[in-house]
Design a protein around this motif. Structure first.
Motif, PDB file in Angstrom:
ATOM      1  N   VAL A  27       0.845  -1.206   0.000  1.00 50.03           N
ATOM      2  CA  VAL A  27       0.000   0.000   0.000  1.00 50.03           C
ATOM      3  C   VAL A  27       0.872   1.245   0.000  1.00 50.03           C
ATOM      4  N   CYS A  31       0.896   4.110  -2.862  1.00 44.68           N
ATOM      5  CA  CYS A  31       0.619   5.509  -2.545  1.00 44.68           C
ATOM      6  C   CYS A  31       1.762   6.399  -3.010  1.00 44.68           C
TER       7      CYS A  31
ATOM      8  N   PHE B  35       4.306  11.794   3.521  1.00 48.58           N
ATOM      9  CA  PHE B  35       3.311  10.710   3.491  1.00 48.58           C
ATOM     10  C   PHE B  35       3.748   9.566   4.402  1.00 48.58           C
ATOM     11  N   TYR B  39       1.791   8.018   7.430  1.00 48.15           N
ATOM     12  CA  TYR B  39       1.443   6.592   7.316  1.00 48.15           C
ATOM     13  C   TYR B  39       1.940   5.822   8.541  1.00 48.15           C
ATOM     14  N   ASN B  43      -1.234   4.397  10.445  1.00 49.02           N
ATOM     15  CA  ASN B  43      -1.719   3.181   9.777  1.00 49.02           C
ATOM     16  C   ASN B  43      -2.241   2.131  10.760  1.00 49.02           C
ATOM     17  N   GLU B  65      -6.517   0.480   2.956  1.00 48.64           N
ATOM     18  CA  GLU B  65      -5.850   0.770   1.681  1.00 48.64           C
ATOM     19  C   GLU B  65      -6.597   1.873   0.926  1.00 48.64           C
ATOM     20  N   TRP B  68      -6.038   5.329   2.447  1.00 45.22           N
ATOM     21  CA  TRP B  68      -4.757   5.955   2.101  1.00 45.22           C
ATOM     22  C   TRP B  68      -4.765   6.459   0.658  1.00 45.22           C
ATOM     23  N   LEU B  69      -5.391   5.682  -0.223  1.00 45.94           N
ATOM     24  CA  LEU B  69      -5.444   6.127  -1.622  1.00 45.94           C
ATOM     25  C   LEU B  69      -6.284   7.405  -1.742  1.00 45.94           C
ATOM     26  N   VAL B  72      -4.120  10.267  -0.717  1.00 44.62           N
ATOM     27  CA  VAL B  72      -3.159  10.631  -1.755  1.00 44.62           C
ATOM     28  C   VAL B  72      -3.849  11.400  -2.886  1.00 44.62           C
ATOM     29  N   SER B  73      -5.018  10.908  -3.290  1.00 46.11           N
ATOM     30  CA  SER B  73      -5.683  11.583  -4.416  1.00 46.11           C
ATOM     31  C   SER B  73      -6.232  12.946  -4.009  1.00 46.11           C
TER      32      SER B  73
END
Lengths: 82, 201
Positions: A27, A31, B35, B39, B43, B65, B68-69, B72-73
């Motif tokens: 993951v 990322c 990040f 994380y 996490n 998951e 976190w995506l 990021v986006s």
């Protein structure tokens, strides 16, 4: 266990479960990749904006030149009595 | 382990605001170091919250998951004063609600009564060996609560969020959250007593 505060203390002491390390790594890498893509997209967008700005400036300059040429042409014709 | 966790949680909840702001700023600039820092800090917390909320470690891993995506986006458009922990827990929680809806579990989400949870955590042999009996009972009592009460207890009791932040995560007013938390405490106390009675029989 009947008092709320002591209950929260007990809850705070609950053991921690570890996530799957392999998946965690996957993951994180995904990322990182997404972040890099985002950065690239932003860089390209900034470049496009700069290019558009430059084109706009250039066309404005050309337009100003054309206008000046027309004015100069008219002035010369007037001076020559045409 | 317990002590270190409590100390660690204090460090997180009292995360220096300046550090947090700087991390958000760096994340907006797509800094992978920032990040990683976020994380590493959140996490395991996020995973534990979602595992206890959903009652399934596999579901929790998928939701973590996705969370976190999402971060990021959304990194480029984050507000400069974003608070990272509530943001992550809100997204994770909303993803779980969406997951429940997609699985046709609205009933179990909204019900005030104790319901069957087919995805209840099944501890691994290692967990069974390492966890003491009271932890197992507490986890069972927690898992038996309806989701809205469980999330209130998890956010405040386990994750150490302030009630106002937890209310924002759940999308309700602080006053409503206080009532929900109070009800949750009463329910888990009942559950706990029930488990204790069963254990003594």
């Amino acid at each position: 266990m009947t008092r709320g505060d002591s209950l929260l203390d007990v809850l705070a002491g609950l053991p921690e479960w570890s996530p799957n390390r392999r998946r965690e790594h996957a993951v994180r890498m995904r990322c990182h990749e997404e972040l890099r893509h985002c950065a690239e997209r932003r860089t390209r967008a900034a470049q496009r904006r700069r290019l558009v700005g430059w084109c706009f400036d250039a066309s404005a300059a050309l337009g100003a030149c054309a206008y000046a040429a027309i004015v100069l042409h008219a002035a010369i014709r007037y001076a020559l009595g045409g | 382990m317990t002590l270190s966790r409590i100390v660690w949680r204090c460090v997180i909840s009292e995360m220096d605001r300046e550090v947090e702001l700087s991390l958000v700023r760096r994340l907006r600039d797509a800094d992978t170091g920032a990040f990683d820092q976020i994380y590493n800090t959140f996490n395991t917390r996020l995973y534990n919250f979602l595992a206890r909320l959903s009652g399934s470690r596999d579901v929790a891993e998928d939701l973590v998951e996705e969370t976190w995506l999402r971060l990021v986006s959304a990194s480029a458009t984050l507000d400069l004063d974003t608070r990272i922990a509530p943001w992550l827990f809100t997204v994770g929680r909303n993803l779980y609600v969406s997951y429940c809806r997609s699985r046709g579990r609205e009933q179990s989400y909204t019900s005030d009564f104790l319901l069957l949870w087919p995805d209840r955590l099944s501890p691994s042999p290692f967990d069974r060996a390492s966890a003491n009996e009271s932890e197992v009972r507490l986890n069972a009592a927690l898992a038996a609560l309806p989701v809205k009460y469980r999330e209130a207890l998890l956010l405040v009791g386990v994750e150490g969020l302030r009630p106002a932040e937890a209310a924002a995560v759940c999308g309700i007013s602080p006053e409503a959250f206080r009532q929900r938390l109070s009800r949750a405490r009463a329910l888990i106390s009942e559950q706990w007593c029930h488990h204790m009675k069963e254990a003594t029989l």
